[in-house]
Design an enzyme around this catalytic site. Structure first.
Site, mmCIF file in Angstrom:
data_model
loop_
_atom_site.group_PDB
_atom_site.id
_atom_site.type_symbol
_atom_site.label_atom_id
_atom_site.label_comp_id
_atom_site.label_asym_id
_atom_site.label_seq_id
_atom_site.Cartn_x
_atom_site.Cartn_y
_atom_site.Cartn_z
ATOM 1 N NE ARG A 43 0.731 -8.630 -7.045
ATOM 2 C CZ ARG A 43 1.096 -7.416 -6.931
ATOM 3 N NH1 ARG A 43 1.594 -6.793 -6.002
ATOM 4 N NH2 ARG A 43 0.238 -6.541 -7.782
ATOM 5 C CD GLU A 45 3.646 -10.220 -1.721
ATOM 6 O OE1 GLU A 45 4.997 -9.797 -1.504
ATOM 7 O OE2 GLU A 45 3.166 -9.344 -2.368
ATOM 8 N NE ARG A 95 0.508 -3.722 5.881
ATOM 9 C CZ ARG A 95 0.835 -2.317 5.864
ATOM 10 N NH1 ARG A 95 1.198 -1.895 4.715
ATOM 11 N NH2 ARG A 95 0.630 -1.669 6.840
ATOM 12 C CG HIS A 96 1.813 -9.020 2.027
ATOM 13 N ND1 HIS A 96 2.418 -8.292 3.074
ATOM 14 C CD2 HIS A 96 1.969 -8.277 1.096
ATOM 15 C CE1 HIS A 96 3.094 -7.104 2.539
ATOM 16 N NE2 HIS A 96 2.792 -7.239 1.488
ATOM 17 C CD GLU A 133 0.357 -0.033 -1.356
ATOM 18 O OE1 GLU A 133 1.541 0.174 -0.753
ATOM 19 O OE2 GLU A 133 -0.065 -0.530 -2.092
ATOM 20 C CB SER A 170 -0.358 1.002 -6.323
ATOM 21 O OG SER A 170 0.340 0.813 -5.195
ATOM 22 N NE ARG A 216 -2.467 -4.909 1.538
ATOM 23 C CZ ARG A 216 -1.530 -4.547 1.189
ATOM 24 N NH1 ARG A 216 -1.222 -3.174 1.086
ATOM 25 N NH2 ARG A 216 -0.275 -5.272 1.083
#
Ligand code: AMO
Length: 439
Positions: free
Chosen positions: A210, A212, A218-219, A362, A365, A413
């Site tokens: 990712r 990001e 958290r990433h 989270e 998903s 996570r």
């Protein structure tokens, strides 16, 4: 001291010392720590199973982290770690370190000065707590695999070099594939769905990418995705039930297999309720607004709302997990199945997508996916995606796909939250973040 190996002595691990009291043993490992007290040398040897103290006289100790072999007699010693000590008869240096480690591993202040620890990760990863984190994660992954296999799932391996993104958004890493544009996979989403057509039940353990731009706790830009997909479901409820069972199995396994690591890290495992509470996103937003006065903008939950909702369920139901269900369409990717109204019609606003929160964030998903070709093509049009770029995926829906759904757990996570680690970077051996490409 000798330079000759003693081939007749089998290796003993440090954790086996209690059974070897009074015997002469051979230990192999790293020189974790050393001390000279007026001609008497104390050393701590670290092997894959733990650490042991050894004591000798006239030893020529190499630099810390050198690989060594120690032969000596095992004696009970209440003050030594583990309660036993080895009285060194021979010390052999297998590979001398040529430089002292940049950080003293036994004194390493954990979670402090994070950048330095990550800069020197090639050696700081040897620290007892550092490796305990990764050991717990390895056991977690093994438990994930074993439980799913026991429920009839097949492990798959899907491409990480892909021609299109699956999750939408702008966080794709582009690459040049022999002159053709390509990307690093954001998730195995489309391929795991396709393979439901072959195996019904599949899982994958693999890194995903990712791009990001932001650096948060958290990433990561590369993380380990624990993916699951299952065919012949009635609704997303079946998928949540599966994740509920899976988490219970993982926690039971950790309790049994990595107790020393959990103790070292001061970690408490959660109880997994027989039925993890489930709340719709709309109710969740109302709850955090009415109970905590926190109003969320946008369509999703923000990190503060996730934290408050977790707090609410921990306090009122004693559950550290909560499923948030029925996400609005605008907050979910194109492949998510719309909510079905009681009269059988499709709800244009809500989906059968869910998230799982654990200890305030989270970690998953998931949801039911669209399985009908025409509904999928309509969704692609509504999301203004290019149907041609997704043709390699959509094609399979012409050949018959069962109702299906699945989820993905971010391994770092989950590990970080289980172990009380403040930043997901410490739940990965060599994290990739906005500013870090080495080591
Ligand atoms: P999603 O994009 O929500 O869903 O990702 C699933 C889970 O992966 C973790 N995660 C991350 N962990 C670390 N760094 C990141 N940048 C990052 N992004 C996500 C989170 C998150 O809950 N295909 C769907 C899953 C599915 O429906 O099966 C997907 O990828 O724990």
């Amino acid at each position: 001291m000798t330079t000759q190996p003693l081939p007749h002595l089998k290796r003993t691990l440090t954790r086996e010392l209690p059974e070897a009291e009074g015997q002469t043993v051979k230990l192999l490992g790293f020189l974790h720590a050393r001390r000279d007290l007026g001609g008497v040398q104390f050393l701590v040897l670290r092997d894959r199973s733990g650490i042991a103290q050894a004591v000798g006289a006239g030893l020529d100790l190499p630099l810390p982290e050198s690989s060594i072999e120690v032969i000596g007699k095992v004696k009970a010693h209440p003050k030594a770690p583990g309660g036993y000590e080895v009285q060194v008869e021979r010390l052999r240096v297998l590979t001398p370190a040529t430089e002292p480690p940049p950080v003293e591993l036994p004194k390493m202040e954990w979670n402090v000065n994070p950048e330095t620890l990550l800069d020197y990760r090639v050696v700081t990863v040897r620290g007892l707590k550092e490796r305990a984190v990764l050991r717990v994660q390895a056991e977690l992954v093994a438990a994930f695999r074993d439980h799913l296999r026991a429920e009839g799932f097949t492990e798959i391996s899907t491409p990480k070099i892909v021609s299109a993104g699956a999750e939408g958004g702008a966080n794709l890493f582009p690459l040049d594939y022999f002159g053709q544009p390509a990307y690093l996979a954001q998730s195995p989403q489309l391929y795991k769905q396709i393979l439901v057509g072959a195996f019904e039940r599949v899982f994958e353990v693999a890194p995903v990418y990712r791009a990001e731009e932001h650096a948060t706790s958290r990433h990561l830009n590369e993380y380990l995705s624990l993916d699951v997909e299952m065919g012949f479901i009635e609704s997303e409820e079946d998928v949540m039930d599966l994740e509920n069972r899976l988490l219970a199995a993982i926690m039971a396994r950790l309790k049994e297999r990595v107790r020393p690591e959990l103790t070292l890290l001061g970690a408490t495992l959660p109880e997994v309720p027989d039925r993890i509470p489930r709340i719709t996103l709309l109710e969740a937003r109302r709850l955090v607004s009415e109970k905590y006065g926190h109003t969320v903008g946008g369509k999703d939950l923000d990190p503060e709302a996730e934290r408050l909702l977790s707090q609410h369920y921990a306090e009122t139901e004693g559950s550290e997990f909560v499923f948030v269900t029925k996400y609005p369409r605008a907050a979910r990717p194109f492949y998510t199945h719309p909510e079905v109204n009681p009269d059988g019609s499709l709800n244009p606003d809500l989906t059968r997508g869910f998230d799982l929160l654990f200890r305030g964030i989270e970690i998953t998903s998931g949801g039911q996916r669209i399985h009908e070709y025409s509904m999928l093509m309509d969704s692609i049009a509504q999301y203004r995606l290019n149907p041609e770029s997704l043709a390699g995926y959509t094609e399979v829906f012409k050949y018959g796909m069962p109702p299906h759904g699945g989820f993905a757990i971010g391994a770092e996570r989950l590990t970080a939250k289980l172990l009380g680690i403040a930043n997901v970077r410490y739940a990965r051996a060599f994290p990739r973040d906005r500013h870090r490409l080495t080591p």
